[in-house]
Design a protein around this motif. Structure first.
Motif, short mmCIF file in Angstrom:
data_model
loop_
_atom_site.label_atom_id
_atom_site.label_comp_id
_atom_site.label_asym_id
_atom_site.label_seq_id
_atom_site.Cartn_x
_atom_site.Cartn_y
_atom_site.Cartn_z
N LYS A 30 -57.01 -1.68 38.38
CA LYS A 30 -57.89 -1.82 37.54
C LYS A 30 -57.58 -2.87 36.30
CE LYS A 30 -61.00 1.69 39.31
NZ LYS A 30 -61.71 2.80 38.71
N LEU A 31 -56.23 -2.75 36.16
CA LEU A 31 -55.66 -3.60 35.10
C LEU A 31 -55.37 -5.01 35.53
CD1 LEU A 31 -53.02 -1.30 33.40
CD2 LEU A 31 -55.05 -2.11 32.32
N GLY A 32 -55.61 -5.33 36.88
CA GLY A 32 -55.34 -6.40 37.40
C GLY A 32 -54.16 -6.78 37.34
N LEU A 33 -53.10 -5.79 37.67
CA LEU A 33 -51.43 -6.05 37.62
C LEU A 33 -51.28 -6.88 38.89
CD1 LEU A 33 -48.90 -5.45 36.46
CD2 LEU A 33 -49.13 -3.55 38.17
N ALA A 34 -50.48 -7.98 38.65
CA ALA A 34 -50.03 -8.90 39.54
C ALA A 34 -48.28 -8.86 39.32
CB ALA A 34 -50.37 -10.15 39.62
N LEU A 35 -47.62 -8.49 40.36
CA LEU A 35 -46.08 -8.64 40.31
C LEU A 35 -45.65 -9.37 41.36
CD1 LEU A 35 -45.66 -4.66 40.50
CD2 LEU A 35 -45.28 -5.97 38.47
N THR A 36 -44.78 -10.21 41.01
CA THR A 36 -43.88 -11.27 41.72
C THR A 36 -42.43 -11.36 41.56
OG1 THR A 36 -45.88 -12.86 41.48
CG2 THR A 36 -43.71 -13.98 42.28
N TYR A 37 -41.73 -10.86 42.89
CA TYR A 37 -40.43 -10.75 42.85
C TYR A 37 -39.63 -11.97 43.47
CZ TYR A 37 -35.85 -8.88 44.63
OH TYR A 37 -34.55 -8.62 44.58
N ARG A 38 -38.73 -12.25 42.54
CA ARG A 38 -37.96 -13.45 42.64
C ARG A 38 -36.50 -13.16 43.25
NH1 ARG A 38 -40.00 -16.39 37.17
NH2 ARG A 38 -42.15 -16.75 37.85
N PRO A 39 -36.17 -12.91 44.45
CA PRO A 39 -34.94 -12.47 44.96
C PRO A 39 -33.51 -13.29 44.38
CG PRO A 39 -36.13 -13.21 46.56
CD PRO A 39 -37.00 -13.44 45.45
N GLY A 40 -33.88 -14.50 44.18
CA GLY A 40 -32.73 -15.40 43.71
C GLY A 40 -32.19 -15.05 42.37
N LYS A 41 -33.15 -14.55 41.50
CA LYS A 41 -32.75 -14.31 40.24
C LYS A 41 -32.73 -12.85 39.96
CE LYS A 41 -35.21 -18.38 38.24
NZ LYS A 41 -36.09 -18.93 37.44
N HIS A 42 -33.02 -12.06 40.86
CA HIS A 42 -33.29 -10.72 40.85
C HIS A 42 -33.98 -10.23 39.55
CE1 HIS A 42 -30.09 -9.83 43.77
NE2 HIS A 42 -29.30 -10.71 43.10
N GLU A 43 -35.41 -10.86 39.74
CA GLU A 43 -36.27 -10.65 38.76
C GLU A 43 -37.63 -10.34 39.06
OE1 GLU A 43 -36.41 -13.77 35.45
OE2 GLU A 43 -38.15 -14.40 36.39
N VAL A 44 -38.29 -9.51 38.62
CA VAL A 44 -39.82 -9.30 38.95
C VAL A 44 -40.54 -9.82 37.54
CG1 VAL A 44 -41.66 -7.65 39.30
CG2 VAL A 44 -39.30 -7.47 40.55
N ARG A 45 -41.55 -10.66 37.94
CA ARG A 45 -42.69 -10.91 37.03
C ARG A 45 -43.80 -10.17 37.15
NH1 ARG A 45 -43.68 -15.06 33.29
NH2 ARG A 45 -46.09 -15.53 33.07
N ALA A 46 -44.29 -9.57 35.91
CA ALA A 46 -45.35 -8.76 35.82
C ALA A 46 -46.56 -9.45 35.01
CB ALA A 46 -44.91 -7.32 35.34
N GLU A 47 -47.68 -9.19 35.18
CA GLU A 47 -49.01 -9.88 34.67
C GLU A 47 -49.97 -8.95 34.80
OE1 GLU A 47 -49.09 -14.47 34.41
OE2 GLU A 47 -48.55 -13.79 36.55
N ILE A 48 -50.98 -8.79 33.69
CA ILE A 48 -52.05 -8.05 33.73
C ILE A 48 -53.17 -8.98 33.36
CG2 ILE A 48 -51.00 -5.74 33.51
CD1 ILE A 48 -52.02 -5.84 30.62
N ALA A 49 -54.38 -8.74 33.82
CA ALA A 49 -55.76 -9.56 33.42
C ALA A 49 -56.74 -8.71 33.20
CB ALA A 49 -55.77 -10.78 34.40
#
Length: 553
Positions: free
Chosen positions: A516-535
């Motif tokens: 319900k927060l509109g959370l979107a997560l994208t995992y970038r394995p090369g950088k070992h990074e997860v980008r999180a956004e809410i809308a």
């Protein structure tokens, strides 16, 4: 005496909601007599009677209003109890009325139900059983009719056409009423672009080419996969490349032999919670065994492969499973807090949940399922543990309510609530009413100009029914209450320490909050990074609809 009225209509396309509401309302007024006044209405449209009251929008709103001392009415009247109560729903719902001191009136007992009367309880239980029996009889009749139509007539009964075919007009609908509305039957005909691909898949597979190799070759040759070939019906799929699953599905589809096949899948009703039967059932789509499939006696559309070719393909597919460990596995319900929210940054596909060593993980296996001839650079497996995400994610969400950011967050939450004046569903309904009014004016002018009265009458009847349905929707649409910034602030402070609340929250509740927060997560394995956004968006406050429609409710 002031009353609240409750009614229900289940199928918007088969019944006129306005007409159904009117006759139920008239029955309700007849039972309360001239001394009573209906001051508010709760009318569910498009809700099955099998749904418990708590899962029907308007019935649930009525139950919530019973708790309010200033509810504005002393009793609830139901015009048709068989539409309101199904099975044991009366026994689960009526005690709530008794607890809050609200009478329940129904025509079948001539007035208010007496909580101490065994006769009244028996009557209502009988009507609940009759309602359940009526629904079951309708299911049996419909399924029996569809089975006969598929087997004896080879009739196309709906759904998306299989890859390699497209829909073509067959003939007018055999039902005179539906034929008068312009409805027609359809049949399958070969798709000039996709039919040769289906033949190629069967031919190549029978000469020894594997599923993955076929997916690679088709992708390399620039042939659109099924979801890319028909993007309008597959907006939820990426259409990047051919997959092994798509090849396997084509090889297993018996309709390529020219026969119509129905009942490959069925809808099962399963308890939402075995420990709380009152929650009712959820519909799940389940594959049937082959002996339950209904196949037409004769071929009814042009085959893409002959019966012998299809049979040999099935033999090869079955042989590939020999020698493998096929032990039965008990299905266990797993909870994934980030289900459907985590994307692979390499292929932009949703990562799948998997339990490993009793811990939830998310994985992407793009290379093992899809052809890589499209030059997508992707490891064979991409894994990410849920425990590596949730603590940081929850801490980040808590910071939104830190003292220095609280005012901005409260403002964003308040502004993101749905505005009744800009609600897209309501605006669309009002637009439909205006269109219907314009068409009715046009049809009346056509009638005055000498157009065939019978034809114009059919047009007017159809548009009037469509308009009545839209009017009923505007009357029964429930607008959620908007909270002020101060109200949201009070709710947050009543929760106490948010960090502790989030840590101890039920995983299913947390997953619902994330969505319900509109959370979107994208995992970038090369950088070992997860980008999180809410809308925060006003249109995210409701329930989403699966793009597959009834296939996956």
């Amino acid at each position: 005496m002031r009353y609240a009225f409750y009614g229900r209509v289940s199928t918007e396309d088969q019944q006129d909601p306005e007409a159904s509401r009117n006759w139920q309302l008239e029955r309700a007024r007849a039972v309360i007599g001239p001394g009573g006044q209906i001051v508010t209405e709760f009318f569910d449209i498009g809700q099955s009677r099998s749904l418990p009251w708590k899962r029907r929008p308007r019935a649930s709103a009525l139950l919530d209003l019973l708790k309010q001392p200033a509810r504005g009415f002393e009793a609830v009247v139901v015009g048709e109890p068989q539409r309101a109560f199904y099975g044991n729903q009366y026994g689960l719902t009526f005690p709530v009325f008794v607890h809050y001191g609200v009478e329940l009136w129904v025509p079948e007992v001539g007035g208010a139900i007496d909580p101490e009367s065994e006769a009244h309880d028996l009557v209502m239980s009988v009507f609940g059983g009759m309602s359940k029996g009526e629904r079951n009889r309708i299911k049996v009749r419909v399924r029996s009719a569809m089975a006969a139509q598929a087997k004896l007539e080879g009739r196309y009964l709906g759904g998306r056409p299989p890859y390699g075919y497209r829909l073509a007009d067959a003939r007018p609908h055999p039902n005179p009423g539906k034929a008068a509305e312009g409805r027609r039957l359809h049949r399958l005909e070969p798709d000039p672009a996709a039919a040769p691909v289906v033949r190629r898949i069967f031919t190549s597979y029978l000469v020894g080419q594997g599923l993955y190799s076929l997916a690679e070759d088709l992708t390399r040759d620039g042939i659109p996969c099924p979801s890319a070939h028909d993007p309008e019906r597959n907006t939820h799929r990426c259409g990047t490349a051919w997959s092994k699953g798509a090849i396997r599905t084509i090889l297993k589809n018996p309709r390529y032999t020219g026969h119509q096949v129905w009942n490959r899948q069925r809808k099962d009703e399963r308890l939402l919670d075995v420990d709380n039967v009152a929650l009712g059932h959820a519909t799940k789509l389940v594959w049937n065994n082959k002996d339950a499939w209904i196949s037409s006696t004769d071929p009814v559309h042009e085959p893409l492969v002959d019966a012998d070719t299809f049979a040999r393909a099935q033999t090869l597919l079955a042989a590939n499973g020999k020698g493998r460990n096929t032990r039965d596995r008990q299905r266990v319900k797993r909870t994934y807090g980030l289900r459907g929210l985590l994307l692979c940054g390499l292929c932009q596909r949703r990562m799948q949940g998997q339990y490993t060593r009793h811990q939830p993980y998310y994985r992407c296996r793009f290379p093992t399922e899809y052809g890589l001839a499209n030059k997508v650079i992707h490891p064979r497996n991409v894994y990410l543990a849920e425990r590596d995400i949730l603590p940081t994610l929850d801490n980040w969400l808590v910071t939104l309510f830190a003292p220095h950011r609280l005012r901005d967050t409260l403002t964003a939450l308040a502004e993101s609530q749905p505005d009744p004046t800009t609600d897209p569903d309501r605006l669309a309904t009002e637009h439909t009413i205006r269109e219907c009014d314009a068409k009715l004016t046009h049809y009346r002018k056509a009638l005055e100009a000498g157009t065939d009265p019978t034809l114009v009458t059919q047009w007017i009847t159809e548009i009037q029914a469509h308009r009545a349905q839209a009017v009923a929707a505007t009357r029964t649409t429930h607008q959620p209450q908007r909270l002020a910034t101060s109200d949201i602030d009070t709710l947050i402070h009543e929760l106490g320490d948010l960090r502790t609340v989030i840590d101890q929250a039920n995983p299913d509740d947390k997953a619902d909050v994330y969505r319900k927060l509109g959370l979107a997560l994208t995992y970038r394995p090369g950088k070992h990074e997860v980008r999180a956004e809410i809308a925060l968006d006003a249109h995210m406050w409701g329930y989403g609809l699966c793009p597959r429609g009834d296939l996956n409710p």
